[in-house]
Design a protein around this motif. Structure first.
Motif, PDB file in Angstrom:
ATOM      1  N   SER B 308       0.814  -1.203   0.000  1.00 13.54           N
ATOM      2  CA  SER B 308       0.000   0.000   0.000  1.00 13.54           C
ATOM      3  C   SER B 308       0.862   1.273   0.000  1.00 13.54           C
ATOM      4  O   SER B 308       0.711   2.137  -0.860  1.00 13.54           O
ATOM      5  CB  SER B 308      -0.928  -0.021   1.226  1.00 13.54           C
ATOM      6  OG  SER B 308      -1.624   1.186   1.344  1.00 13.54           O
ATOM      7  N   ILE B 309       1.793   1.374   0.940  1.00 18.43           N
ATOM      8  CA  ILE B 309       2.544   2.617   1.093  1.00 18.43           C
ATOM      9  C   ILE B 309       3.505   2.834  -0.081  1.00 18.43           C
ATOM     10  O   ILE B 309       3.503   3.890  -0.720  1.00 18.43           O
ATOM     11  CB  ILE B 309       3.317   2.612   2.443  1.00 18.43           C
ATOM     12  CG1 ILE B 309       2.323   2.480   3.608  1.00 18.43           C
ATOM     13  CG2 ILE B 309       4.177   3.855   2.579  1.00 18.43           C
ATOM     14  CD1 ILE B 309       2.967   2.143   4.945  1.00 18.43           C
ATOM     15  N   TYR B 310       4.293   1.825  -0.375  1.00 15.51           N
ATOM     16  CA  TYR B 310       5.260   1.957  -1.488  1.00 15.51           C
ATOM     17  C   TYR B 310       4.548   2.140  -2.833  1.00 15.51           C
ATOM     18  O   TYR B 310       4.899   3.039  -3.600  1.00 15.51           O
ATOM     19  CB  TYR B 310       6.206   0.750  -1.499  1.00 15.51           C
ATOM     20  CG  TYR B 310       7.514   0.989  -2.238  1.00 15.51           C
ATOM     21  CD1 TYR B 310       8.626   1.479  -1.572  1.00 15.51           C
ATOM     22  CD2 TYR B 310       7.645   0.716  -3.603  1.00 15.51           C
ATOM     23  CE1 TYR B 310       9.831   1.689  -2.231  1.00 15.51           C
ATOM     24  CE2 TYR B 310       8.840   0.922  -4.267  1.00 15.51           C
ATOM     25  CZ  TYR B 310       9.939   1.406  -3.582  1.00 15.51           C
ATOM     26  OH  TYR B 310      11.132   1.617  -4.250  1.00 15.51           O
ATOM     27  N   PRO B 311       3.520   1.335  -3.109  1.00 17.91           N
ATOM     28  CA  PRO B 311       2.801   1.549  -4.377  1.00 17.91           C
ATOM     29  C   PRO B 311       2.216   2.958  -4.493  1.00 17.91           C
ATOM     30  O   PRO B 311       2.210   3.542  -5.575  1.00 17.91           O
ATOM     31  CB  PRO B 311       1.680   0.506  -4.351  1.00 17.91           C
ATOM     32  CG  PRO B 311       2.052  -0.474  -3.326  1.00 17.91           C
ATOM     33  CD  PRO B 311       3.045   0.149  -2.396  1.00 17.91           C
ATOM     34  N   LYS B 312       1.713   3.480  -3.362  1.00 26.64           N
ATOM     35  CA  LYS B 312       1.103   4.808  -3.419  1.00 26.64           C
ATOM     36  C   LYS B 312       2.161   5.853  -3.771  1.00 26.64           C
ATOM     37  O   LYS B 312       1.922   6.761  -4.551  1.00 26.64           O
ATOM     38  CB  LYS B 312       0.467   5.134  -2.053  1.00 26.64           C
ATOM     39  CG  LYS B 312      -0.545   6.243  -2.131  1.00 26.64           C
ATOM     40  CD  LYS B 312      -1.365   6.328  -0.849  1.00 26.64           C
ATOM     41  CE  LYS B 312      -2.512   5.331  -0.827  1.00 26.64           C
ATOM     42  NZ  LYS B 312      -3.287   5.399   0.411  1.00 26.64           N
ATOM     43  N   ARG B 313       3.344   5.709  -3.196  1.00 27.63           N
ATOM     44  CA  ARG B 313       4.378   6.714  -3.418  1.00 27.63           C
ATOM     45  C   ARG B 313       5.115   6.515  -4.732  1.00 27.63           C
ATOM     46  O   ARG B 313       5.474   7.464  -5.413  1.00 27.63           O
ATOM     47  CB  ARG B 313       5.376   6.710  -2.256  1.00 27.63           C
ATOM     48  CG  ARG B 313       6.277   7.917  -2.248  1.00 27.63           C
ATOM     49  CD  ARG B 313       7.195   7.937  -1.046  1.00 27.63           C
ATOM     50  NE  ARG B 313       6.547   8.140   0.227  1.00 27.63           N
ATOM     51  CZ  ARG B 313       6.192   9.344   0.700  1.00 27.63           C
ATOM     52  NH1 ARG B 313       6.396  10.422  -0.017  1.00 27.63           N
ATOM     53  NH2 ARG B 313       5.634   9.438   1.877  1.00 27.63           N
ATOM     54  N   PHE B 314       5.359   5.259  -5.081  1.00 28.57           N
ATOM     55  CA  PHE B 314       6.246   4.998  -6.226  1.00 28.57           C
ATOM     56  C   PHE B 314       5.579   4.226  -7.372  1.00 28.57           C
ATOM     57  O   PHE B 314       6.218   3.925  -8.369  1.00 28.57           O
ATOM     58  CB  PHE B 314       7.486   4.222  -5.752  1.00 28.57           C
ATOM     59  CG  PHE B 314       8.314   4.974  -4.755  1.00 28.57           C
ATOM     60  CD1 PHE B 314       8.939   6.172  -5.113  1.00 28.57           C
ATOM     61  CD2 PHE B 314       8.475   4.509  -3.463  1.00 28.57           C
ATOM     62  CE1 PHE B 314       9.710   6.870  -4.208  1.00 28.57           C
ATOM     63  CE2 PHE B 314       9.254   5.205  -2.542  1.00 28.57           C
ATOM     64  CZ  PHE B 314       9.869   6.394  -2.914  1.00 28.57           C
ATOM     65  N   GLY B 315       4.318   3.885  -7.206  1.00 34.78           N
ATOM     66  CA  GLY B 315       3.606   3.230  -8.302  1.00 34.78           C
ATOM     67  C   GLY B 315       3.976   1.774  -8.527  1.00 34.78           C
ATOM     68  O   GLY B 315       3.655   1.199  -9.560  1.00 34.78           O
ATOM     69  N   GLU B 316       4.665   1.180  -7.556  1.00 32.40           N
ATOM     70  CA  GLU B 316       5.037  -0.226  -7.713  1.00 32.40           C
ATOM     71  C   GLU B 316       4.918  -0.945  -6.379  1.00 32.40           C
ATOM     72  O   GLU B 316       5.179  -0.352  -5.329  1.00 32.40           O
ATOM     73  CB  GLU B 316       6.502  -0.355  -8.126  1.00 32.40           C
ATOM     74  CG  GLU B 316       6.831   0.331  -9.411  1.00 32.40           C
ATOM     75  CD  GLU B 316       8.061  -0.299 -10.034  1.00 32.40           C
ATOM     76  OE1 GLU B 316       7.994  -1.498 -10.351  1.00 32.40           O
ATOM     77  OE2 GLU B 316       9.058   0.406 -10.184  1.00 32.40           O
ATOM     78  N   LEU B 317       4.584  -2.237  -6.444  1.00 34.86           N
ATOM     79  CA  LEU B 317       4.587  -3.031  -5.216  1.00 34.86           C
ATOM     80  C   LEU B 317       6.024  -3.223  -4.752  1.00 34.86           C
ATOM     81  O   LEU B 317       6.941  -3.321  -5.562  1.00 34.86           O
ATOM     82  CB  LEU B 317       3.974  -4.413  -5.469  1.00 34.86           C
ATOM     83  CG  LEU B 317       2.524  -4.474  -5.928  1.00 34.86           C
ATOM     84  CD1 LEU B 317       2.104  -5.934  -6.085  1.00 34.86           C
ATOM     85  CD2 LEU B 317       1.612  -3.767  -4.942  1.00 34.86           C
ATOM     86  N   LEU B 318       6.193  -3.290  -3.443  1.00 34.06           N
ATOM     87  CA  LEU B 318       7.525  -3.549  -2.883  1.00 34.06           C
ATOM     88  C   LEU B 318       7.636  -5.043  -2.574  1.00 34.06           C
ATOM     89  O   LEU B 318       7.958  -5.459  -1.466  1.00 34.06           O
ATOM     90  CB  LEU B 318       7.731  -2.702  -1.619  1.00 34.06           C
ATOM     91  CG  LEU B 318       9.146  -2.693  -1.029  1.00 34.06           C
ATOM     92  CD1 LEU B 318      10.137  -2.055  -1.984  1.00 34.06           C
ATOM     93  CD2 LEU B 318       9.174  -1.967   0.302  1.00 34.06           C
ATOM     94  N   CYS B 319       7.306  -5.840  -3.585  1.00 32.73           N
ATOM     95  CA  CYS B 319       7.339  -7.295  -3.427  1.00 32.73           C
ATOM     96  C   CYS B 319       7.423  -7.873  -4.823  1.00 32.73           C
ATOM     97  O   CYS B 319       6.744  -7.407  -5.730  1.00 32.73           O
ATOM     98  CB  CYS B 319       6.068  -7.795  -2.732  1.00 32.73           C
ATOM     99  SG  CYS B 319       5.931  -9.604  -2.670  1.00 32.73           S
ATOM    100  N   THR B 320       8.276  -8.871  -4.999  1.00 37.62           N
ATOM    101  CA  THR B 320       8.412  -9.474  -6.321  1.00 37.62           C
ATOM    102  C   THR B 320       7.922 -10.924  -6.326  1.00 37.62           C
ATOM    103  O   THR B 320       8.123 -11.634  -7.303  1.00 37.62           O
ATOM    104  CB  THR B 320       9.869  -9.411  -6.815  1.00 37.62           C
ATOM    105  OG1 THR B 320      10.687 -10.184  -5.930  1.00 37.62           O
ATOM    106  CG2 THR B 320      10.375  -7.974  -6.859  1.00 37.62           C
TER     107      THR B 320
END
Lengths: 290, 356
Positions: B308-320
């Protein structure tokens, strides 16, 4: 298993406990379960994949578990030793926990493995374990169990290391501890590491640096292992948790052997027997301390 | 960009060429335990295990080491002298890394270059060429397809190798850096062939992984942002020890602590060390107050930051979707299982009800 589920359900129904801590089937094998409703007692399992030491969850620093209320915990003989350790060291009151002792024929090395015990699959500690049932319990559950396959590979590895020169041993441990990333997973999973403030987390002053360089890595593991002398119940969780695969049980096991040799002490599930590290006796065999 | 073919013999030759030119080559390689591989510098292609087991740790340490010196200081008569560390790094090639590991590096470029450009990170990034290898899918804990990626994803790679006919890889050249590597070693790369075999490899791997967790994790951020107090979080992490093994092995976890260490009476170093939001002391205030006082709150943070937080700020999930956290967890915390539960609550995709 049926007996375990019935007792767990009854304890919850009667309000004797608020949570039963046992094992359940997870996506990657057996794992800890926190059962709070009688109907969920059906989730509980016990077999040779129930590797994890659940006594860890009784430690007062597990606020989220303590917050659930009085607990019953399923305990293998080695887990009961850890519960006894927590009682002995005033972390848990005996009357505050219901112990569901289970007879144990050993566990496999990883909860993801099949439940069949062979010389290959059996956990190192079970390969030398002589305790088939705990003596510290409120209910004792299950049929008598056969002895696990006897394996001594870890004892042999320790003996081989002790045959080496101190320089060679230092080289071995330097190589192993080079991988340490100082995540402290070994501490977090340990049932006997219950300090609210670990010496490794002190910042004013810093006793043990938090960086993962050799100086600090040695300082950390030496400190951890010395604090476990005569207290470690050999549940193997530190080594299993280590994300970089350091053979930490060689250290804890060697320390346990030393304590046994020098003080005639083996951790037991009798809370009234104090560990040497927390004992003063005027007839101590070590002259310097008398 | 273009496609070439690279046989195993030519790949061995390429590694030999790189090593003799003084380039460090990092690859999944044998370690003392034969069941395990680790990303490490290799001295010859023979040490590499490209089709071996998944290394338990990601290669993020070759960009963000577990500990590194940021500066040195020395007390002088007229004050303190600071010595900066070099931000130029020796050339390295990361070879045979999994697409999930490689995607993480590109995802992390965003935070590393956000309000402050992390020169150590980008110094290593610029010195590195990444040759990834399409993955056949490791086990039931793989979920790269659920995070919008896949076992043959190109993100972060300069060249993607896909197993093709026989002992050859189809090499997809994806960036100018990849192109430069191919041009510098042109004799090692042949005309593309075997596209059909590579295609069926990709399809089989994608099918295998997709069946593990058929959800779209990119669609969870709204539910996560709106349900901070949901019942789910109150029971989610009972079994979690807060040991942080998940963060240590995670290719995208990147939090660090900065410490000063004396190295004598009048000098010392400033280091940055890996840290994790799963540790209780991570958020302890100077007052002693801890806003994330229990493990349930700390685990919620882990999920929220990634989805939620990373995608909101950077447009990408922080998980691969590499699944390492689930494999490393000594207590059986299982991120794909948890994502399945959240997807069920959020109504995104079709959850399987776990990964059993």
């Amino acid at each position: 298993m049926k007996e375990l589920r019935q007792i767990a359900a009854k304890l919850l129904t009667d309000g004797a406990v608020k949570v039963v801590i046992g094992w359940e089937e997870g996506p990657r094998g057996a794992r800890a379960a926190f059962v709070t409703r009688p109907e969920d007692a059906e989730r509980l399992i016990f077999d040779a994949r129930c590797v994890q030491n659940l006594a860890t969850y009784l430690s007062p620093r597990r606020r989220h578990v303590v917050g659930l209320g009085k607990a019953a915990v399923v305990a293998k003989p080695c887990d009961a030793k850890a519960i006894a350790g927590l009682i002995r060291e005033s972390q848990v009151k005996r009357e505050d926990v219901v112990i569901l002792g289970v007879r144990c024929g050993g566990v496999v090395r990883e909860p993801t493995m099949p439940a069949s015990l062979t010389a290959e699959t059996v956990a190192d500690r079970c390969g030398i374990c002589e305790t088939r049932e705990p003596t510290l319990y409120d209910h004792l559950i299950g049929e008598p169990q056969p002895e696990p396959p006897r394996v001594t590979r870890r004892e042999e590895q320790i003996a081989a290391l002790m045959q080496k020169t101190p320089q060679e041993r230092f080289a071995f441990w330097s190589q192993q501890l080079e991988r340490c990333i100082r995540c402290h997973a070994c501490r977090e999973v340990c049932p006997m590491c219950f300090c609210e403030q670990c010496v490794a987390d002190k910042t004013r002053p810093v006793w043990i640096e938090s960086s993962s360089h050799p100086r600090a890595n040695f300082a950390w593991q030496m400190t951890r292992v010395m604090h476990q002398a005569g207290r470690c119940v050999d549940c193997g969780e530190c080594e299993r948790a280590c994300p970089v695969g350091i053979p930490l049980n060689l250290l804890t096991r060697y320390t346990a052997q030393s304590v046994e040799k020098r003080f005639g002490h083996k951790p037991s599930d009798d809370p009234s027997i104090a560990a040497p590290i927390g004992t003063f006796r005027s007839d101590d065999s070590q002259e310097f301390i008398r | 960009m273009s496609t070439r073919i690279l046989t195993k013999a030519d790949l061995a030759g390429l590694v030999a060429d790189l090593l003799s030119a003084g380039t460090r080559v990092v690859a999944p390689a044998r370690v003392d335990n034969p069941q395990v591989a680790a990303y490490r510098p290799i001295a010859s292609f023979d040490e590499a295990r490209l089709d071996g087991p998944l290394p338990p740790r990601s290669p993020k340490e070759f960009f963000l080491p577990p500990t590194e010196v940021l500066l040195r200081w020395q007390k002088k008569k007229d004050g303190i002298e600071l010595q900066e560390v070099a931000t130029e790094h020796p050339k390295q090639v990361i070879l045979g890394a999994r697409p999930c590991d490689v995607a993480a590096v590109e995802i992390l470029d965003k935070v590393m270059g956000w309000d402050y450009r992390d020169e150590l990170w980008f110094g290593r990034r610029e010195a590195t060429t990444i040759v990834s290898l399409a993955c056949r899918g490791v086990d039931k804990s793989c979920f790269c397809t659920a995070v919008g990626s896949g076992p043959d994803a190109q993100k972060g790679a300069d060249i993607l190798l896909v197993p093709s006919d026989g002992d050859a890889y189809l090499a997809q050249i994806l960036t100018p850096k990849g192109q430069a590597l191919v041009e510098a070693h042109a004799q090692r790369f042949g005309e593309a062939s075997g596209a059909e075999a590579a295609k069926s490899f990709r399809e089989a791997a994608t099918r295998k992984v997709a069946s593990n967790l058929p959800i779209e994790a990119t669609k969870l951020s709204g539910w996560l942002a709106d349900n901070y107090e949901h019942e789910l979080w109150k029971r989610l992490a009972m079994r979690c020890h807060g040991c942080g093994a998940c963060a240590a092995v995670c290719p995208t976890c990147h939090c660090f602590d900065i410490v000063d260490e004396p190295e004598g009476i009048d000098r010392g170093v400033r280091r940055r060390n890996w840290d994790t939001c799963q540790a209780g002391k991570f958020t302890v205030h100077a007052s002693g107050h801890n806003p994330r006082g229990t493990q349930n709150e700390r685990f919620r943070q882990r999920v929220l930051h990634k989805f939620s937080i990373y995608p909101k700020r950077f447009g990408e999930l922080l998980c691969t979707g590499c699944g390492r956290c689930a494999r490393a967890c000594p207590a059986g915390m299982d991120l794909p299982e948890i994502l399945g539960q959240i997807a069920k609550l959020a109504g995104a995709g079709v959850p399987t009800g776990g990964t059993k």
